[in-house]
Scaffold this motif. Structure first.
Motif, PDB file in Angstrom:
ATOM      1  N   LEU A  46     -31.960  11.105 -24.977  1.00 28.84           N
ATOM      2  CA  LEU A  46     -32.992  10.312 -24.302  1.00 28.84           C
ATOM      3  C   LEU A  46     -33.057  10.574 -22.803  1.00 28.84           C
ATOM      4  O   LEU A  46     -34.047  10.246 -22.160  1.00 28.84           O
ATOM      5  CB  LEU A  46     -32.758   8.817 -24.552  1.00 28.84           C
ATOM      6  N   ALA A  47     -32.033  11.197 -22.237  1.00 26.31           N
ATOM      7  CA  ALA A  47     -32.038  11.468 -20.803  1.00 26.31           C
ATOM      8  C   ALA A  47     -32.857  12.697 -20.446  1.00 26.31           C
ATOM      9  O   ALA A  47     -33.325  12.821 -19.313  1.00 26.31           O
ATOM     10  CB  ALA A  47     -30.610  11.624 -20.295  1.00 26.31           C
ATOM     11  N   CYS A  87     -38.375  10.132 -23.685  1.00 20.00           N
ATOM     12  CA  CYS A  87     -37.762  10.031 -22.359  1.00 20.00           C
ATOM     13  C   CYS A  87     -37.350   8.583 -22.063  1.00 20.00           C
ATOM     14  O   CYS A  87     -38.188   7.723 -21.819  1.00 20.00           O
ATOM     15  CB  CYS A  87     -38.726  10.532 -21.291  1.00 20.00           C
ATOM     16  N   GLY A  88     -36.066   8.303 -22.126  1.00 17.42           N
ATOM     17  CA  GLY A  88     -35.553   6.959 -21.845  1.00 17.42           C
ATOM     18  C   GLY A  88     -35.522   6.066 -23.057  1.00 17.42           C
ATOM     19  O   GLY A  88     -34.650   5.222 -23.198  1.00 17.42           O
ATOM     20  N   GLY A  91     -33.749  10.062 -18.086  1.00 13.11           N
ATOM     21  CA  GLY A  91     -34.536   9.040 -18.762  1.00 13.11           C
ATOM     22  C   GLY A  91     -35.801   8.625 -18.042  1.00 13.11           C
ATOM     23  O   GLY A  91     -36.431   7.655 -18.414  1.00 13.11           O
TER      24      GLY A  91
END
Length: 146
Positions: free
Chosen positions: A118-119, A125-126, A141
């Protein structure tokens, strides 16, 4: 010289604590004076065994699917599958991501049955499903644009 000051300080502090404790004890002996509820010490409750205090899941026996995916579909929903005799959602379970016993790495998360970081993943993204706009990239993220 500083050692003498430290010793004297410790003696003064211990005498102050002793005086406070003696004062509280003498107030407790006097039946005419009632202590505030915050100073009243209550005895500890009787300790119950951690095994007796344990709450059992009443559905535990019914949770076993015995390799029958239809039971999981009825109980849990459309994404649920029978893995290791338990119903699992393969779309977001980190230990069964996309397939039974497919573990994501420590830094990865399961998004839609796929292990993603997720980073740095610009499609997630996030958080899962958080896409960066065209021309953007994901770092720590957060979507960034050049």
């Amino acid at each position: 010289m500083s050692k003498i000051i430290r010793v004297l300080f410790m003696v003064v502090v211990s005498m102050a604590i002793t005086i406070v404790l003696i004062t509280i004890a003498s107030i407790g002996d006097n039946h005419e004076t009632s202590l505030p509820k915050s100073l009243v010490v209550k005895p500890f409750p009787k300790r119950v065994s951690r095994f007796l205090a344990e709450n059992k899941n009443p559905r535990a026996a019914a949770d076993h699917c015995k390799k029958d995916d239809e039971i999981c579909y009825i109980l849990e929903g459309k994404n649920s599958t029978c893995c290791n005799n338990k119903c699992m959602d393969l779309s977001d379970d980190k230990h069964n991501c996309g397939a039974c016993k497919n573990k994501c790495k420590f830094t990865s998360s399961c998004c839609g049955g796929e292990c993603v970081n997720l980073a740095y993943d610009k499609r997630h993204c996030g958080s899962c499903g958080n896409k960066c706009m065209p021309g953007g990239y994901c770092i720590y993220g957060l979507c960034n644009y050049a």
